[in-house]
Design a protein around this motif. Structure first.
Motif, mmCIF file in Angstrom:
data_model
loop_
_atom_site.group_PDB
_atom_site.id
_atom_site.type_symbol
_atom_site.label_atom_id
_atom_site.label_comp_id
_atom_site.label_asym_id
_atom_site.label_seq_id
_atom_site.Cartn_x
_atom_site.Cartn_y
_atom_site.Cartn_z
ATOM 1 N N UNK A 22 0.840 -1.195 0.000
ATOM 2 C CA UNK A 22 0.000 0.000 0.000
ATOM 3 C C UNK A 22 0.884 1.257 0.000
ATOM 4 N N UNK A 23 1.908 1.246 0.848
ATOM 5 C CA UNK A 23 2.848 2.380 0.934
ATOM 6 C C UNK A 23 3.535 2.632 -0.404
ATOM 7 N N UNK A 24 3.828 1.543 -1.123
ATOM 8 C CA UNK A 24 4.550 1.659 -2.395
ATOM 9 C C UNK A 24 3.632 1.984 -3.571
ATOM 10 N N UNK A 25 2.359 2.193 -3.298
ATOM 11 C CA UNK A 25 1.425 2.552 -4.361
ATOM 12 C C UNK A 25 1.053 1.394 -5.277
ATOM 13 N N UNK A 26 1.169 0.174 -4.760
ATOM 14 C CA UNK A 26 0.790 -1.000 -5.547
ATOM 15 C C UNK A 26 -0.734 -1.036 -5.678
ATOM 16 N N UNK A 27 -1.217 -1.251 -6.912
ATOM 17 C CA UNK A 27 -2.668 -1.203 -7.165
ATOM 18 C C UNK A 27 -3.295 -2.586 -7.292
ATOM 19 N N UNK A 28 -2.450 -3.581 -7.496
ATOM 20 C CA UNK A 28 -2.994 -4.923 -7.717
ATOM 21 C C UNK A 28 -2.052 -5.931 -7.072
ATOM 22 N N UNK A 29 -2.628 -6.908 -6.384
ATOM 23 C CA UNK A 29 -1.831 -7.942 -5.727
ATOM 24 C C UNK A 29 -2.018 -9.274 -6.447
ATOM 25 N N UNK A 30 -0.910 -9.956 -6.650
ATOM 26 C CA UNK A 30 -0.933 -11.269 -7.279
ATOM 27 C C UNK A 30 -0.167 -12.216 -6.362
ATOM 28 N N UNK A 31 -0.650 -13.455 -6.257
ATOM 29 C CA UNK A 31 0.066 -14.466 -5.476
ATOM 30 C C UNK A 31 0.510 -15.585 -6.403
ATOM 31 N N UNK A 32 1.698 -16.112 -6.128
ATOM 32 C CA UNK A 32 2.233 -17.204 -6.930
ATOM 33 C C UNK A 32 2.654 -18.348 -6.027
ATOM 34 N N UNK A 33 2.481 -19.563 -6.535
ATOM 35 C CA UNK A 33 2.807 -20.763 -5.762
ATOM 36 C C UNK A 33 3.951 -21.518 -6.417
ATOM 37 N N UNK A 34 5.001 -21.752 -5.642
ATOM 38 C CA UNK A 34 6.089 -22.601 -6.099
ATOM 39 C C UNK A 34 5.786 -24.001 -5.581
ATOM 40 N N UNK A 35 5.558 -24.917 -6.513
ATOM 41 C CA UNK A 35 5.216 -26.300 -6.173
ATOM 42 C C UNK A 35 6.380 -27.171 -6.612
ATOM 43 N N UNK A 36 6.928 -27.908 -5.659
ATOM 44 C CA UNK A 36 8.134 -28.679 -5.921
ATOM 45 C C UNK A 36 7.876 -30.162 -5.655
ATOM 46 N N UNK A 37 8.333 -31.001 -6.578
ATOM 47 C CA UNK A 37 8.192 -32.452 -6.404
ATOM 48 C C UNK A 37 9.448 -33.099 -6.965
ATOM 49 N N UNK A 38 10.119 -33.902 -6.168
ATOM 50 C CA UNK A 38 11.373 -34.548 -6.616
ATOM 51 C C UNK A 38 12.356 -33.543 -7.218
ATOM 52 N N UNK A 39 12.505 -32.404 -6.545
ATOM 53 C CA UNK A 39 13.433 -31.344 -6.973
ATOM 54 C C UNK A 39 13.058 -30.711 -8.308
ATOM 55 N N UNK A 40 11.815 -30.927 -8.741
ATOM 56 C CA UNK A 40 11.353 -30.278 -9.965
ATOM 57 C C UNK A 40 10.200 -29.342 -9.619
ATOM 58 N N UNK A 41 10.108 -28.244 -10.359
ATOM 59 C CA UNK A 41 9.063 -27.255 -10.115
ATOM 60 C C UNK A 41 7.970 -27.350 -11.163
ATOM 61 N N UNK A 42 6.740 -27.108 -10.724
ATOM 62 C CA UNK A 42 5.607 -27.091 -11.645
ATOM 63 C C UNK A 42 5.519 -25.718 -12.306
ATOM 64 N N UNK A 43 5.602 -25.726 -13.640
ATOM 65 C CA UNK A 43 5.494 -24.490 -14.413
ATOM 66 C C UNK A 43 4.370 -24.628 -15.432
ATOM 67 N N UNK A 44 3.648 -23.538 -15.644
ATOM 68 C CA UNK A 44 2.506 -23.539 -16.560
ATOM 69 C C UNK A 44 2.802 -22.611 -17.737
ATOM 70 N N UNK A 45 2.405 -23.041 -18.912
ATOM 71 C CA UNK A 45 2.606 -22.218 -20.113
ATOM 72 C C UNK A 45 1.306 -21.515 -20.491
ATOM 73 N N UNK A 46 1.355 -20.197 -20.550
ATOM 74 C CA UNK A 46 0.160 -19.411 -20.862
ATOM 75 C C UNK A 46 -0.290 -19.647 -22.301
ATOM 76 N N UNK A 47 -1.619 -19.576 -22.508
ATOM 77 C CA UNK A 47 -2.132 -19.702 -23.876
ATOM 78 C C UNK A 47 -1.667 -18.478 -24.675
ATOM 79 N N UNK A 48 -1.385 -18.668 -25.979
ATOM 80 C CA UNK A 48 -0.823 -17.586 -26.794
ATOM 81 C C UNK A 48 -1.697 -16.335 -26.832
ATOM 82 N N UNK A 49 -3.014 -16.517 -26.735
ATOM 83 C CA UNK A 49 -3.933 -15.386 -26.881
ATOM 84 C C UNK A 49 -3.993 -14.500 -25.643
ATOM 85 N N UNK A 50 -3.461 -14.973 -24.508
ATOM 86 C CA UNK A 50 -3.598 -14.255 -23.247
ATOM 87 C C UNK A 50 -2.488 -13.221 -23.066
#
Length: 158
Positions: A22-50
Motif C-alpha cells: 500500500x505504501x509503495x502505491x501497488x494497485x494490484x496484488x498477485x500471489x504465486x505458488x512454487x510447487x516442488x516435487x522430486x526437486x522439480x518445479x511445476x510451471x505452466x505455459x500461458x495460452x498464446x492469446x492471453x
C-alpha cells in the motif's frame, strides 16, 4: 472450497507485506505458488492469446478485494492446476510489474505443498505444464521471466 491448509507464515509478515504494498502505491496484488516435487518445479505455459502469451510461469493469480493472500493462493492453485494446497511453507519474496491494464502489480511468491493428484489445467489460461529442475536444459530454453527464475532459485535454497 474450504480445506485445511497449514501455514508456516507468520500472519504479522503477511500484514507487513500488505502494508508495504500500500505504501509503495501497488494497485494490484498477485500471489504465486512454487510447487516442488522430486526437486522439480511445476510451471505452466500461458495460452498464446492471453496477456504475456507463451510465457511459462508458476501457478499464480490476482488477489480479489478483501481476500486473504493465502486464501487467494490456494484458490488460484486449485483453479489453474486442480491441485489442493495442503501447506504454505515459506515466503519467497516478491517482484513488481505492470499488469495488462497498466496497474502497478506486486507478485508475492510462496513455497507450497500440494496433495498429489492429476493436474487439470484451466484451458482458457494455460496450454501446457512442465516439471522442471533448475539443472534441466529446458529451464534455460522455456520462456520463463527472470523474476520467476530468481523466485525458483530462492526456493532451491530453502
Amino acid at each position: 472450497m474450504k480445506h485445511n491448509m497449514q501455514s508456516n507464515i507468520d500472519p504479522i509478515i503477511i500484514q507487513q507485506l500488505l502494508t508495504d504494498a500500500e505504501k509503495d502505491g501497488v494497485q494490484k496484488l498477485v500471489v504465486g505458488a512454487v510447487i516442488c516435487k522430486n526437486h522439480k518445479f511445476l510451471l505452466l505455459e500461458r495460452v498464446p492469446s492471453d496477456f504475456m502469451g507463451g510465457f511459462v510461469e508458476i501457478p499464480s493469480g490476482t488477489v480479489e478485494d478483501g481476500e486473504a493472500l493465502l486464501t487467494a493462493l490456494a484458490r488460484e492453485v486449485q483453479e489453474e492446476t486442480g491441485l489442493l494446497v495442503t501447506s504454505v511453507l515459506e515466503y519467497l519474496g516478491s517482484f513488481d510489474f505492470r499488469s495488462s491494464s497498466g496497474k502497478k502489480t506486486r507478485h508475492f511468491n510462496f513455497l507450497v505443498e500440494v496433495e498429489v493428484s492429476e493436474i487439470k489445467l484451466s484451458p482458457t489460461e494455460h496450454q501446457a505444464y512442465y516439471w522442471v529442475a533448475l539443472s534441466d536444459a529446458v529451464f534455460t530454453t522455456l520462456n520463463i521471466s527472470d523474476a520467476t527464475k530468481s523466485v525458483l532459485k530462492t526456493a532451491v535454497q530453502q
